[in-house]
Design a protein around this motif. Structure first.
Motif, PDB file in Angstrom:
ATOM      1  N   VAL A 130       0.902  -1.210  -0.007  1.00 20.82           N
ATOM      2  CA  VAL A 130      -0.030   0.212  -0.044  1.00 20.82           C
ATOM      3  C   VAL A 130       0.871   1.275   0.085  1.00 20.82           C
ATOM      4  CG1 VAL A 130      -1.744   1.262   1.328  1.00 20.82           C
ATOM      5  CG2 VAL A 130      -1.882  -1.298   1.291  1.00 20.82           C
ATOM      6  N   ARG A 131       1.867   1.304   0.768  1.00 26.18           N
ATOM      7  CA  ARG A 131       2.544   2.213   0.978  1.00 26.18           C
ATOM      8  C   ARG A 131       3.479   2.888  -0.396  1.00 26.18           C
ATOM      9  NH1 ARG A 131       4.751  -0.116   6.624  1.00 26.18           N
ATOM     10  NH2 ARG A 131       3.058   0.514   7.755  1.00 26.18           N
ATOM     11  N   PHE A 132       4.037   1.520  -0.821  1.00 24.00           N
ATOM     12  CA  PHE A 132       4.596   1.949  -2.193  1.00 24.00           C
ATOM     13  C   PHE A 132       3.668   2.363  -3.227  1.00 24.00           C
ATOM     14  CE2 PHE A 132       8.152  -1.165  -0.668  1.00 24.00           C
ATOM     15  CZ  PHE A 132       9.278  -0.335  -0.839  1.00 24.00           C
ATOM     16  N   GLU A 133       2.785   1.771  -3.271  1.00 26.04           N
ATOM     17  CA  GLU A 133       1.818   2.017  -4.613  1.00 26.04           C
ATOM     18  C   GLU A 133       1.276   3.307  -4.485  1.00 26.04           C
ATOM     19  OE1 GLU A 133      -0.272  -1.578  -6.025  1.00 26.04           O
ATOM     20  OE2 GLU A 133       1.400  -2.864  -4.961  1.00 26.04           O
ATOM     21  N   LEU A 134       0.772   3.672  -3.173  1.00 27.24           N
ATOM     22  CA  LEU A 134       0.251   4.969  -3.204  1.00 27.24           C
ATOM     23  C   LEU A 134       1.154   6.231  -3.308  1.00 27.24           C
ATOM     24  CD1 LEU A 134      -2.104   4.616   0.015  1.00 27.24           C
ATOM     25  CD2 LEU A 134      -2.878   4.846  -2.098  1.00 27.24           C
ATOM     26  N   ALA A 135       2.382   5.969  -2.941  1.00 22.69           N
ATOM     27  CA  ALA A 135       3.293   6.754  -3.424  1.00 22.69           C
ATOM     28  C   ALA A 135       3.558   7.075  -4.689  1.00 22.69           C
ATOM     29  CB  ALA A 135       4.875   6.456  -2.597  1.00 22.69           C
ATOM     30  N   TYR A 136       3.689   5.943  -5.524  1.00 22.87           N
ATOM     31  CA  TYR A 136       3.824   5.978  -7.050  1.00 22.87           C
ATOM     32  C   TYR A 136       2.792   6.743  -7.708  1.00 22.87           C
ATOM     33  CZ  TYR A 136       6.960   1.594  -6.074  1.00 22.87           C
ATOM     34  OH  TYR A 136       7.935   0.727  -6.005  1.00 22.87           O
ATOM     35  N   GLN A 137       1.537   6.372  -7.182  1.00 22.99           N
ATOM     36  CA  GLN A 137       0.262   6.935  -7.899  1.00 22.99           C
ATOM     37  C   GLN A 137       0.275   8.441  -7.593  1.00 22.99           C
ATOM     38  OE1 GLN A 137      -3.397   4.990  -7.332  1.00 22.99           O
ATOM     39  NE2 GLN A 137      -2.312   3.130  -6.564  1.00 22.99           N
ATOM     40  N   ALA A 138       0.794   8.962  -6.370  1.00 24.81           N
ATOM     41  CA  ALA A 138       0.827  10.422  -5.920  1.00 24.81           C
ATOM     42  C   ALA A 138       1.958  10.956  -6.655  1.00 24.81           C
ATOM     43  CB  ALA A 138       0.934  10.534  -4.454  1.00 24.81           C
ATOM     44  N   LEU A 139       2.877  10.459  -7.048  1.00 21.10           N
ATOM     45  CA  LEU A 139       4.164  11.138  -7.717  1.00 21.10           C
ATOM     46  C   LEU A 139       4.086  11.247  -9.079  1.00 21.10           C
ATOM     47  CD1 LEU A 139       6.936   9.922  -5.104  1.00 21.10           C
ATOM     48  CD2 LEU A 139       5.877  12.211  -5.215  1.00 21.10           C
ATOM     49  N   GLN A 140       3.720   9.933  -9.684  1.00 26.81           N
ATOM     50  CA  GLN A 140       3.524   9.760 -11.305  1.00 26.81           C
ATOM     51  C   GLN A 140       2.416   8.926 -11.540  1.00 26.81           C
ATOM     52  OE1 GLN A 140       7.238   9.416 -13.363  1.00 26.81           O
ATOM     53  NE2 GLN A 140       6.059   8.470 -15.313  1.00 26.81           N
ATOM     54  N   PRO A 141       1.129   9.385 -11.791  1.00 29.55           N
ATOM     55  CA  PRO A 141      -0.068   8.563 -11.770  1.00 29.55           C
ATOM     56  C   PRO A 141      -0.130   7.816 -12.993  1.00 29.55           C
ATOM     57  CG  PRO A 141      -0.612  10.903 -11.114  1.00 29.55           C
ATOM     58  CD  PRO A 141       0.857  10.849 -11.476  1.00 29.55           C
ATOM     59  N   ASP A 142       0.619   8.119 -13.942  1.00 33.19           N
ATOM     60  CA  ASP A 142       0.476   7.317 -15.223  1.00 33.19           C
ATOM     61  C   ASP A 142       1.430   6.050 -15.226  1.00 33.19           C
ATOM     62  OD1 ASP A 142       2.722   8.796 -15.481  1.00 33.19           O
ATOM     63  OD2 ASP A 142       2.436   9.238 -17.565  1.00 33.19           O
ATOM     64  N   ILE A 143       2.362   5.925 -14.229  1.00 32.24           N
ATOM     65  CA  ILE A 143       3.567   5.059 -14.220  1.00 32.24           C
ATOM     66  C   ILE A 143       2.942   3.544 -13.872  1.00 32.24           C
ATOM     67  CG2 ILE A 143       4.059   4.823 -11.938  1.00 32.24           C
ATOM     68  CD1 ILE A 143       6.560   4.912 -14.232  1.00 32.24           C
ATOM     69  N   LYS A 144       3.372   2.685 -14.715  1.00 29.41           N
ATOM     70  CA  LYS A 144       2.836   1.175 -14.507  1.00 29.41           C
ATOM     71  C   LYS A 144       3.515   0.543 -13.443  1.00 29.41           C
ATOM     72  CE  LYS A 144       2.368   0.472 -19.533  1.00 29.41           C
ATOM     73  NZ  LYS A 144       2.577  -0.252 -20.742  1.00 29.41           N
ATOM     74  N   ILE A 145       2.716  -0.250 -12.552  1.00 27.19           N
ATOM     75  CA  ILE A 145       3.111  -0.776 -11.368  1.00 27.19           C
ATOM     76  C   ILE A 145       3.123  -2.476 -11.457  1.00 27.19           C
ATOM     77  CG2 ILE A 145       2.692  -0.852  -8.896  1.00 27.19           C
ATOM     78  CD1 ILE A 145       1.477   1.850  -9.170  1.00 27.19           C
ATOM     79  N   ILE A 146       4.224  -2.956 -11.137  1.00 27.74           N
ATOM     80  CA  ILE A 146       4.360  -4.427 -11.352  1.00 27.74           C
ATOM     81  C   ILE A 146       4.324  -4.806  -9.804  1.00 27.74           C
ATOM     82  CG2 ILE A 146       5.392  -6.477 -12.332  1.00 27.74           C
ATOM     83  CD1 ILE A 146       6.437  -4.696 -14.382  1.00 27.74           C
TER      84      ILE A 146
END
Length: 404
Positions: A130-146
């Protein structure tokens, strides 16, 4: 079997352990993509050059190893300390606050190398996904997350070891690799959980801990340390200016000798389940006690009360991975405003697991000895409390027959 899913290059948060080593190889095999490994030094005390070499051996095209200890302490840990943030009365949020920094630097590297995806090694039941992916989305919403742990068919340690053996992945069978529980360490704390620690009714064996001494082995004489603060942040130890990371390094060493900072608790995870967490946070425990003691000298009483009310909300935000959320920034602004005058020095004594405040002095203290002395006060009229007491008690006197 390959499933590229349009991914050309991915930046992986890599530790060098079994999980992320398997993930590195799995990403290359499953997604047929280039993998850039990112290793963050948050003060975990491990040999990171070995992890870098291992990543290259498994197939990483590039490996970034970055010392983030000063940034971690200054920009992430110190704001949490200003809030006196503790999750559910025990956890000092060491691992929780490390994830936003790793994520932020991961996104920066992804932009630098032209990656279209990021990946992490957090499991499907834990908080860190949750912590990793919420941060990714906040900083670059269009990045793909694996998220390998939610996608692959490897579901046990034995299956991971078999995959590693089949793919020629070297496994370090010393130290933490041999421990039957999960270990995560950084400058602030060491977290132990899972496997032999999963039964809260069973005491954690002494062999679990490697950071803080057992009380039976702690130093037999108390030791004092003076901590200087400026605007709520610790800046000196025993009168000598220190950098943020140096403050933690020194206090970690000192507090560990005295058995300070162990916590064994059952907490509520983000996803609703309860888990047992065993923590060692030596330096952070000392800083929390010292900071609270200095605040008691400086903060207006109503401000202090409001700050204590806000703290659990702030701690929950950090725990739940909402470091970059607007509500965390809003609370941080209020907390930092309260710290303007939190400048001074606190002396604490460390002994057998205890942190005892012995002395505190503040540049702009609200403590007025002339008002509180039992001797004759020159600036206080002893008749004034009568009016306050009568007005406060008015509602009791207006009830027929008295208050029930």
């Amino acid at each position: 079997m390959s499933d590229n899913n349009g991914v050309r290059k991915v930046v992986l948060a890599y530790s060098g352990g079994l999980d992320t080593s398997v993930i590195l190889a799995w990403l290359r095999e499953r997604h047929q993509c280039e993998v850039v490994a990112f290793i963050a030094d948050l003060g975990q005390g491990e040999e990171l050059d070995r992890a870098r070499d291992k990543a290259y051996k498994i197939g990483a095209s590039e490996v970034y190893v970055e010392d983030l200890r000063e940034e971690f302490a200054r920009d992430y840990v110190f704001p949490v300390l200003r809030a006196n943030a503790v999750y559910e009365d025990g956890y000092l949020l060491g691992s929780a606050i490390g994830r936003p920094l790793i994520s932020a630097r991961q996104i920066e590297i992804a932009r630098k190398v032209g990656a279209d995806a990021v990946a992490h090694g957090a499991t499907g039941k834990g908080n860190d996904q949750v912590r990793f992916e919420l941060a990714y989305q906040a900083l670059q919403p269009d990045i793909k997350i694996i998220t390998p742990w939610r996608e692959w068919d490897l579901h046990s340690r034995s299956e991971l070891l078999a995959f590693a053996a089949d793919h020629g992945i070297p496994i370090d069978r010393t130290g933490s690799a041999e421990r039957p529980y999960s270990v995560d360490a950084n400058l602030v704390n060491t977290t132990y959980e899972g496997e032999l620690l999963e039964d809260p009714a069973v005491p954690a064996p002494n062999g679990v801990f490697f950071r803080v001494r057992d009380l039976r082995d702690a130093v037999d004489e108390p030791e004092t340390v003076r901590i200087g603060f400026r605007a709520g942040d610790p800046v000196s130890i025993d009168g000598e200016e220190r950098s943020p990371a140096e403050v933690f390094a020194l206090l970690n060493e000192l507090a560990s000798r005295h058995g300070v900072g162990r916590v064994d608790m059952v907490e509520n995870r983000i996803l609703g389940m309860k888990t047992r967490g065993v923590y060692e946070s030596p330096g952070a425990t000392v800083l929390l006690a010292a900071h609270q003691a200095l605040e008691a000298m400086v903060l207006d009483g109503e401000v202090a009360l409001l700050k204590r009310e806000l703290m659990p909300r702030y701690a929950n935000l950090v725990y739940r991975g909402l470091w970059f959320a607007p509500e965390r920034h809003m609370l941080q602004a209020a907390i930092d405003y309260s710290q303007t005058d939190v400048t001074g020095e606190v002396e604490v004594a460390l002994y057998k697991g205890n942190v005892t405040v012995q002395r505190r002095a503040a540049e702009r203290s609200r403590y007025n000895r002339g008002l509180v002395t039992f001797e004759q006060a020159t600036s206080y009229d002893l008749s004034h409390p009568e009016g306050y007491i009568r007005m406060t008690g008015l509602r009791f006197r207006t009830v027929p027959g008295g208050s029930k």
